[in-house]
Design an enzyme around this catalytic site. Structure first.
Site, PDB file in Angstrom:
ATOM      1  N   GLU A 169     -13.035   3.925  14.594  1.00 11.49           N
ATOM      2  CA  GLU A 169     -14.090   3.008  14.167  1.00 11.49           C
ATOM      3  C   GLU A 169     -15.377   3.162  14.959  1.00 11.49           C
ATOM      4  O   GLU A 169     -16.484   3.048  14.405  1.00 11.49           O
ATOM      5  CB  GLU A 169     -13.610   1.560  14.243  1.00 11.49           C
ATOM      6  CG  GLU A 169     -12.726   1.137  13.088  1.00 11.49           C
ATOM      7  CD  GLU A 169     -11.314   1.671  13.155  1.00 11.49           C
ATOM      8  OE1 GLU A 169     -10.945   2.217  14.221  1.00 11.49           O
ATOM      9  OE2 GLU A 169     -10.569   1.558  12.174  1.00 11.49           O
ATOM     10  N   HIS A 201      -6.498  -8.513   9.552  1.00 11.45           N
ATOM     11  CA  HIS A 201      -6.939  -8.120   8.215  1.00 11.45           C
ATOM     12  C   HIS A 201      -7.665  -9.268   7.502  1.00 11.45           C
ATOM     13  O   HIS A 201      -8.064  -9.117   6.354  1.00 11.45           O
ATOM     14  CB  HIS A 201      -5.753  -7.702   7.346  1.00 11.45           C
ATOM     15  CG  HIS A 201      -5.206  -6.343   7.666  1.00 11.45           C
ATOM     16  ND1 HIS A 201      -4.768  -5.994   8.912  1.00 11.45           N
ATOM     17  CD2 HIS A 201      -5.030  -5.235   6.888  1.00 11.45           C
ATOM     18  CE1 HIS A 201      -4.322  -4.730   8.889  1.00 11.45           C
ATOM     19  NE2 HIS A 201      -4.475  -4.259   7.682  1.00 11.45           N
TER      20      HIS A 201
END
Ligand SMILES: Cc1ncc(C[n+]2csc(CCOP(=O)(O)OP(=O)(O)O)c2C)c(N)n1
Ligand SMILES: Cc1ncc(C[n+]2csc(CCOP(=O)(O)OP(=O)(O)O)c2C)c(N)n1
Ligand SMILES: [Mg+2]
Ligand SMILES: [Mg+2]
Lengths: 320, 351, 320, 351
Positions: free
Chosen positions: C60, C129
């Site tokens: 990321e 999430h």
């Protein structure tokens, strides 16, 4: 009792707690032989050795991550990130892991770590050395956020943080490191986490501040009948003390050095607007930095809230 | 003076048990018949649990679930090398490790329904919660190893992760720190060759993952991850090294994710049936069965019986899980801090 | 004009902009052959090829960092982070670099990147999430933060974001991905960044919401004379529209799914307490998640603000 | 079947010019006398600038400043291998690179007084702003290489960082991504053996930094970082590889930080005078002078003259810098966004 500056007070807190509790270990960049770039850990490497004062590689994420593992396995790690701007690369470990380990493991593991970092502007340092992004960390419900405003509170809060069973982010206002001296008792005392401090009593307006802005706020109110509250802990913050004062004065000025938008002042103002609105006589004003990236030294005086700006806000709310 | 060779490195590969069930006698770990059967039963239990979990998800009785099929040797072989003093830091796909170490199946199922109570590791086990943020458990495991070393604790730390995790910054920072301080930690990568849809060559240009250890100054080794003996042996040796203060080891278990990434994934979108078939033939359970059969430790009936027993154990866990009361609202508050703040206290009471 | 869901609308926006402007490239995990874990980029790899739809390694920080370099070198990168919870490991690149590149280089380099990420709760997914930590990013003055509330705004805002000369964080409310269908014009249109949308007119109370909470807020107000404002852009937010409404109604309820403390609702409330206090007849209420870590699926209904909670807040402010 | 060697790797070291000024004739880059003198003058300029900057800081005329003394060969040698089409991503200690590429000295000084206007790179140069957050420029440079490749641009990217940076996650993620996509980027580490007070062995257990490239599937090489010819040659070869689509290269320049970390640091707290003296003898300028003298390109008088000329250039820059008006408050606002938001607009006007 000695007159200490904040560097000395923090050093003393660390030394005393390390002597008292062998689980306390320090880790970070240059904290060992060098004694830290601000000399906060000076002498501790010599006194406690390389196993307890650990010079790490240049790895902020691993510093925070390793501290989590240490904490879960029975140590009491005190991690130092050299400047607050470098906490961003350890951000995931702090907010997604340290702050949630107890919840994720439903209490089987806890994470009693302290993350110390110099914080705030006004020291003529390079980029990312003068951040005051405390509000970023106040959105992690499992993480306490503490900001001392002088040597006395620094020592007492740090000792409390070291003994806290959950993770604490401990923000050290760099501008104050050597600016203020106070009587700091040797030996053990704590300043309770989660409690604000009445820094000055008053009746007409409440000023809310913390860290290095407290010093400035106190200067600004010299000729006002203002009550000044030193937040000390931002998460969880002491709403009771804040609201009590606001209900009395009916006027609020919040001072912080972070940019205005979504700074921690927003939470304070929102809480007041939610819980004390009927007592308010004037708009809730925030004196904060403008919404620009933290600049370098030559623009810093334009960035940090000034005494004049605080006074202008006081004058404004007092017009109501 | 001009160009000189400064340093040379080699990466070894260990395999003991081949696809036909033949084992290298010199390298075969000295396991008793009972221990061999234990390995086998643990692998069958892992497979059975996994199949049932996938089926439960299809029926809407479990949330999204990441199957371990194909990775049983890597998980069981490494887990059985551990002692109770050791600490385990899993990723999210180590149900075979958990089961082998005695983690209650009911709690694993509970977790995969989306109930955090499943993550409360029983007191006698040192297993960290599942970690979904890929690789972030690695520095934490390194910190645990620091703590063990600092406290002169006899244990070591084992941390699991996938091939995808090797691309993350936390993999690097954790490995590097472990190397510098020679910490008692064993890094186990289950290289199942896929990170969701990204194949290994999309993850790294390195020819092996094991060679990544070279950059950290400690040993990396590749083992046949479908060979339970190789995994067991490598893990045991690495743990011994760790305990002896020699430092960390990186074990790349080359294996294969036989199923979808999770039950929400459709691997057919990105990989060929031929590839899957190839690896199906390398099934780690199959080859152990062949080995055991050749030793007359095992026949068809035993296989059926093992599966039957595992099925019953898992069924019981499913029943127990489904009988659990739903978590109450206060569950959100009750273990998040040693003491709630005043606002949280009010929120807990519904204010 | 077709009825599209939000996934389709975003896909269409990307496809059209990629066709229009060859500088637009996508990068992220599983966005290529797999079409993204939510299928948002489905078909784009086949259509535009591996050079413009780049499946990255699982990194990321490098995804965001590389997007910065691409943007500065003349591309228009659209980076996807698979779930908002994984932006934390790209946090430094986003807030310390993307958001500051123009300022640091005094305008020599700019950073026109879009960072897309699914955001919010209610989809029964694993930990991290279902984060809704938008307020973290609203403290970066150089970064725009945009949240669509349906297919139409999703497409129009995304096109606007893609053409913006500065970095934009584009938060896609996962719960709405396939829940709502709307008429979405094919071809080019934009929804202006920085402007809120009047989602429903009313006179007695102003409800402020965004993303997936807008849907819930609209349901909640069914039997109330409430004005509902869909923020759409959180940074910079449309204070003019917000204050205009509040001055009219005198009552405010803010709804967001992030935990209450220091959530973006705090900024809205604070702005109102600063600019419109004399118009307020009631406390400014925030309906938000409690201050706990985002839980997993089985507790999610207890976490997310409910229609009943919004109604209770409406009833409360209407008592004044 | 049992244990086999999967892969072997070697790490090379390149050095051309020794401490006595003797160069390996086979490896010596084919530079004309003019070019040789240009190398020399650039190194003298870098040294002179640095000395002056440190002195200015001591007088309170500059902010905290990170000296480059000892690293001139690494900086000048690599910079002179670049072409105008290439992009440079510096850390914060590459003033020698900037000066060599023609970045105005006045702006460098301005920056180190804490005035961001010094960071506005002139239009004809592709140099990113200094980057203080260690290693974070690396993925950005990789992204720039992506863009160059995507646009079929003839340039390559060079990114600079220190030994400390090799411990950061961003080093890893950037390297790995560059390897996977074979991007046109050259990674140059100035291994000056210290990251503030942390010596190399506290930074990594690896024997060389160059070997870290093995984990990413591309070439790593160590060069004598005080040998301007070795640095030049290695950089040039790496740039050629990059432009030819062969992918990235990692160059470790083994050098030494002869001064304090910054003017705020006191290196005597953590390293011995003996170590510093050892490296002072390996001064990169000294050995180039010896080489030039042996070629009769150079005598004492030339040295003095070079220093004199450099001193005048720097003095002029100091004068120009000190004549600049202070940045005004609106500087905070005027380049941060293409268009300010309404609140910022108000703040700019002092509201
Ligand atoms: C930091 C982070 N990014 C993205 C994801 C989403 N995600 C979950 S698993 C996965 C792939 C992991 O691959 P690998 O490490 O090989 O493990 P495997 O799934 O094969 O066991 C991704 C991208 C995540 N969980 N964490
Ligand atoms: C991420 C980060 N952490 C910490 C610092 C503080 N710091 C500035 S320079 C430095 C050491 C850097 O060492 P190295 O990479 O070897 O470069 P050198 O200073 O030797 O040129 C440190 C720790 C920083 N700037 N960035
Ligand atoms: Mg994998
Ligand atoms: Mg260095």
């Amino acid at each position: 009792m000695a007159q200490l500056n904040m560097v000395q007070a923090i050093n003393q807190a660390l030394a005393e707690e390390m002597a008292r509790d062998e689980r306390v270990v320090l880790l970070g960049e240059d904290i060992g032989r060098d004694g830290g770039v601000f000399r906060v850990t000076e002498g501790l490497f010599e006194r406690f050795g390389a196993e307890r004062v650990i010079d790490t590689p240049l790895s902020e994420s691993a510093i925070v991550g390793a501290a989590i593992g240490m904490a879960a396995c029975g140590l009491r790690p005190v991690a130092e990130i050299q400047f607050m701007g470098f906490t961003y690369s350890g951000f995931e470990q702090l907010v997604a892991h340290a702050a949630r380990l107890r919840a994720r493991s439903r209490g089987r593991f806890s994470c009693p770590l302290v993350l110390r970092t110099p914080y705030g502007g006004g020291i003529k340092a390079p980029e990312l050395h003068e951040e005051s992004s405390e509000a970023l960390f106040c959105q992690s419900p499992g993480l306490k956020v503490v900001v001392p405003s002088g040597p006395y509170t620094a020592k007492g809060l740090l000792v409390a943080a070291l003994r806290d069973p959950d993770p604490v982010l401990f923000l050290e206002p760099t501008r104050l490191y050597r600016m203020l001296r106070e009587e700091v008792p040797e030996g053990e005392y704590t300043v309770e986490l989660g409690r604000a401090r009445l820094a000055r009593a008053g009746t007409q307006v409440t000023v809310l501040a913390w860290g290095s802005m407290l010093e400035r706020a106190l200067k600004a109110v010299a000729n006002y009948d203002a009550e000044v509250i030193d937040l000390l802990t931002l998460n969880p913050f002491d709403a009771e003390t804040v609201l009590g004062s606001v209900m009395k004065t009916g006027r609020v000025v919040i001072v912080h050095e972070a940019a205005k938008t979504a700074g921690f002042g927003a939470e304070l103002a929102a809480t007041i607007a939610e819980e004390a609105i009927l007592h308010l006589r004037a708009p809730v004003l925030r004196v904060a930095a403008p919404d620009v990236p933290v600049p370098l030294a030559r623009l810093m005086d334009h960035y940090l809230p000034s005494i004049e700006q605080v006074r202008a806000a006081l004058d404004e709310v007092l017009r109501y | 003076m001009p160009e000189e060779i400064l340093a040379s490195f080699q990466v070894r590969r260990l395999s003991i048990l081949d696809e036909n069930g033949h084992a290298d006698p010199e390298l075969l770990p000295g396991l008793s018949d009972d221990e061999l059967l234990r390995l086998y039963l643990a692998m069958v239990l892992a497979r059975t649990f996994d199949e049932r979990a996938v089926a439960l998800q299809r029926e809407g009785r479990l949330g999204t679930y990441p199957p371990i099929m194909g990775q049983e040797a890597a998980q069981v072989g490494s887990a059985l090398a551990l002692t109770p003093a050791d600490w385990v830091f899993p990723s999210f796909r180590e149900m075979g490790v958990h089961l082998t170490l005695g983690y209650p199946a009911v709690q694993l199922l509970q977790y995969w329904t989306g109930d955090e109570r499943g993550q409360k590791t029983p007191d006698h086990l040192n297993i960290f919660p599942f970690c979904v943020a890929v690789a972030s458990q690695i520095p934490q495991a390194v910190g645990a190893a620091f703590a063990l070393k600092n406290r002169r604790d006899p244990g070591a730390v084992v941390v699991y992760f996938g091939d995808g995790a090797t691309s993350k910054g936390d993999f690097h920072e954790g490995f590097n720190m472990a190397g510098v301080f020679r910490l008692p930690v064993v890094f186990i990568c289950q290289n199942n060759q896929w990170a969701i849809s990204v194949p290994l060559k999309g993850q790294t240009a390195a020819q092996t993952l094991a060679q990544k250890a070279i950059g950290y100054g400690f040993e990396g080794i590749q083992v046949d991850g479908n060979d339970v003996f190789a995994v067991y042996r490598a893990t045991q040796q690495a743990l011994e090294k760790a305990r002896a203060g020699v430092g960390p080891t990186f074990i790349e278990c080359l294996t294969y994710r036989m199923a979808d990434h999770t039950t929400a994934d459709d691997a057919a979108r990105y990989r060929s049936p031929e590839e899957v078939a190839l690896w199906r033939a390398r099934d780690p359970i199959l080859r152990l069965e062949r080995f055991l059969a050749a030793r007359s430790l095992f026949g068809e009936a035993d296989a059926a019986q093992a599966r039957e027993a595992a099925g019953q154990a898992v069924d019981a866990a499913v029943g127990a899980m489904e009988a659990l009361p739903a978590p109450g609202r206060e569950e959100m508050f009750d273990t998040m801090l040693a003491a709630l703040g005043p606002r949280q206290d009010g929120q807990r009471k519904g204010r």
